[in-house]
Design an enzyme around this catalytic site. Structure first.
Site, mmCIF file in Angstrom:
data_model
loop_
_atom_site.group_PDB
_atom_site.id
_atom_site.type_symbol
_atom_site.label_atom_id
_atom_site.label_comp_id
_atom_site.label_asym_id
_atom_site.label_seq_id
_atom_site.Cartn_x
_atom_site.Cartn_y
_atom_site.Cartn_z
ATOM 1 N N ALA A 62 -23.847 35.784 4.067
ATOM 2 C CA ALA A 62 -24.234 36.589 2.780
ATOM 3 C C ALA A 62 -25.622 36.834 2.482
ATOM 4 O O ALA A 62 -26.290 36.753 2.156
ATOM 5 C CB ALA A 62 -23.606 35.713 2.139
ATOM 6 N N ASN A 63 -26.468 36.400 4.001
ATOM 7 C CA ASN A 63 -28.065 36.546 3.124
ATOM 8 C C ASN A 63 -28.893 37.573 4.117
ATOM 9 O O ASN A 63 -29.681 38.176 3.428
ATOM 10 C CB ASN A 63 -28.398 35.273 4.631
ATOM 11 C CG ASN A 63 -28.172 35.694 5.666
ATOM 12 O OD1 ASN A 63 -27.264 35.726 5.883
ATOM 13 N ND2 ASN A 63 -29.735 36.228 6.819
ATOM 14 N N THR A 64 -27.533 38.943 3.859
ATOM 15 C CA THR A 64 -28.264 40.261 4.273
ATOM 16 C C THR A 64 -26.807 40.637 4.437
ATOM 17 O O THR A 64 -26.420 40.892 4.073
ATOM 18 C CB THR A 64 -28.857 40.030 6.043
ATOM 19 O OG1 THR A 64 -29.229 41.232 5.576
ATOM 20 C CG2 THR A 64 -27.577 40.072 6.582
ATOM 21 N N GLY A 65 -27.687 42.604 4.422
ATOM 22 C CA GLY A 65 -26.340 43.326 4.592
ATOM 23 C C GLY A 65 -25.385 43.442 3.528
ATOM 24 O O GLY A 65 -25.294 43.183 2.217
ATOM 25 N N ILE A 66 -23.808 43.666 3.641
ATOM 26 C CA ILE A 66 -22.928 44.005 2.805
ATOM 27 C C ILE A 66 -22.661 42.999 2.158
ATOM 28 O O ILE A 66 -21.621 42.469 1.184
ATOM 29 C CB ILE A 66 -21.926 44.701 3.007
ATOM 30 C CG1 ILE A 66 -21.271 44.158 4.431
ATOM 31 C CG2 ILE A 66 -22.183 46.419 3.429
ATOM 32 C CD1 ILE A 66 -19.538 44.621 4.833
ATOM 33 N N TYR A 217 -16.196 43.782 20.374
ATOM 34 C CA TYR A 217 -16.061 43.741 19.282
ATOM 35 C C TYR A 217 -15.050 44.234 18.287
ATOM 36 O O TYR A 217 -14.251 44.427 17.553
ATOM 37 C CB TYR A 217 -17.123 44.983 18.784
ATOM 38 C CG TYR A 217 -17.627 45.050 16.542
ATOM 39 C CD1 TYR A 217 -18.133 44.415 16.094
ATOM 40 C CD2 TYR A 217 -17.416 46.588 16.422
ATOM 41 C CE1 TYR A 217 -17.741 44.928 14.988
ATOM 42 C CE2 TYR A 217 -17.595 46.644 15.765
ATOM 43 C CZ TYR A 217 -17.473 45.325 14.724
ATOM 44 O OH TYR A 217 -18.208 45.640 13.125
#
Length: 345
Positions: A62-66, A217
């Protein structure tokens, strides 16, 4: 002396392209571009009135992006949020930013390395000492386009970080999810599951020429979808629901390992940004929908995109393979060392 008449070309231009025609054309282009962007941005979760007072949420990565965008939205809804990240320093910076932007001080920084099952167990054990229940677990963190490597737990890196670490975390927190009025597990997967080709004899892609970054992936994202379906079956009759989703194509740090020639990046980036990529805010909408929407309280095991359920018949064949689903479920239980007598009820 004869002077050049510089106004003549402009007169001819005005004759063939009068201002009114130019403005009309520009207006049509602008309207077309607006609707293209609206289409690209996809479905939006419009229920801003739904609050999360008293609800406890964990968001991995949760520190970046969505993940960060999701945290910002849920913080505005007054949720109590645990940011579960590998990098404590970056997580703290995100925590401070979320508090400053939303005014919600119930935001916490906790370390979680999904590449280590020991770290997952430590996180879950510590969380259980802090909270008596968990309302929403958002399994958002992920890696993409890494070279082949095996973790200390004997798992291919994409499969462990994107799937197995979250799979174990979910099982370890199920008791707390059951203690919530209505617990939810949200697995952020990807449409890239269409690239999956799971080999039962080589789950970790160790055979020569069996590994590609896209396949690794895709396999991990398919594993998320298939185990979401199976977990919903196991939890049937309980107060816990589970969802998987495709957030859309978004330009985030997850793609930082892709190497593209600079000239190609300069040429393609404007096109990607305008015609393909969602904004971070739009990319978080389906996650927010699955975490918040009261109308989904009785829905479980489904796959979502653009804030809507993708009907089973529209799923790609990989997500409907029952044999692969059973295999991935058994292997995930074995690799995560989850007891055979684990109780889901």
């Amino acid at each position: 002396m004869e002077f050049l008449n510089f106004s003549e070309p402009f007169s001819l231009l005005r004759e063939y392209f009068p201002l009114e025609r130019f403005l009309l054309g520009a207006g049509i282009v602008a309207v077309g571009m607006y609707f293209i962007r609206r289409y690209v941005e996809g479905g939006q979760f419009r229920k801003d009135h739904v609050k999360m007072d008293g609800k406890v949420v964990i968001i991995t990565g949760a520190n970046t992006g969505i993940g960060k965008e999701t945290a910002l939205d849920l913080a505005r809804r007054n949720a109590k949020i645990y940011l579960a990240c590998r990098d404590r320093k970056r997580c703290e910076a995100a925590r401070q930013e979320i508090i400053a932007e939303t005014g919600n001080t119930k935001i916490y920084n906790r370390q979680l390395d999904l590449g280590s099952l020991a770290s997952v167990r430590e996180f879950a054990e510590a969380f259980a000492k802090e909270e008596k229940h968990l309302d929403v677990l958002i399994n958002n963190a992920g890696v993409f386009y890494l070279p082949h490597s095996m973790t200390a737990d004997g798992c291919e890196i994409h499969m462990q970080v994107n799937h197995l670490g979250h799979f174990l975390l979910t099982h370890l927190l199920l008791d707390l999810l059951r203690k919530a009025p209505q617990g939810r597990v949200v697995n952020v997967s990807s449409l890239a599951y269409g690239n999956a080709k799971i080999d039962k004899d080589d789950l970790h892609l160790q055979k020569p020429k069996n590994f590609t970054k896209w396949k690794a992936y895709g396999n991990s994202k398919l594993a998320q979808i298939l185990t979401t379906q199976r977990l919903a079956e196991e939890l049937k009759g309980t107060n816990v629901t589970v969802y998987s989703l495709h957030p859309g194509v978004i330009y985030t740090e997850i793609g930082r390992n892709m190497s593209i020639p600079k000239i190609l990046e300069w040429l393609l980036y404007p096109l990607m940004v305008f015609f393909i990529n969602k904004s971070l805010k739009s990319g978080a909408q389906t996650t927010i929908c699955c975490a918040v929407d009261p109308d989904l309280a009785t829905v479980s095991g489904k796959y979502f995109s653009d804030c809507k359920e993708v009907k089973y018949k529209k799923l790609m064949r990989q997500a409907k393979d029952e044999d692969t689903k059973d295999f991935i479920w058994r292997e995930s239980l074995r690799l995560a060392k989850i007891p055979s007598n684990f109780s889901y009820k």
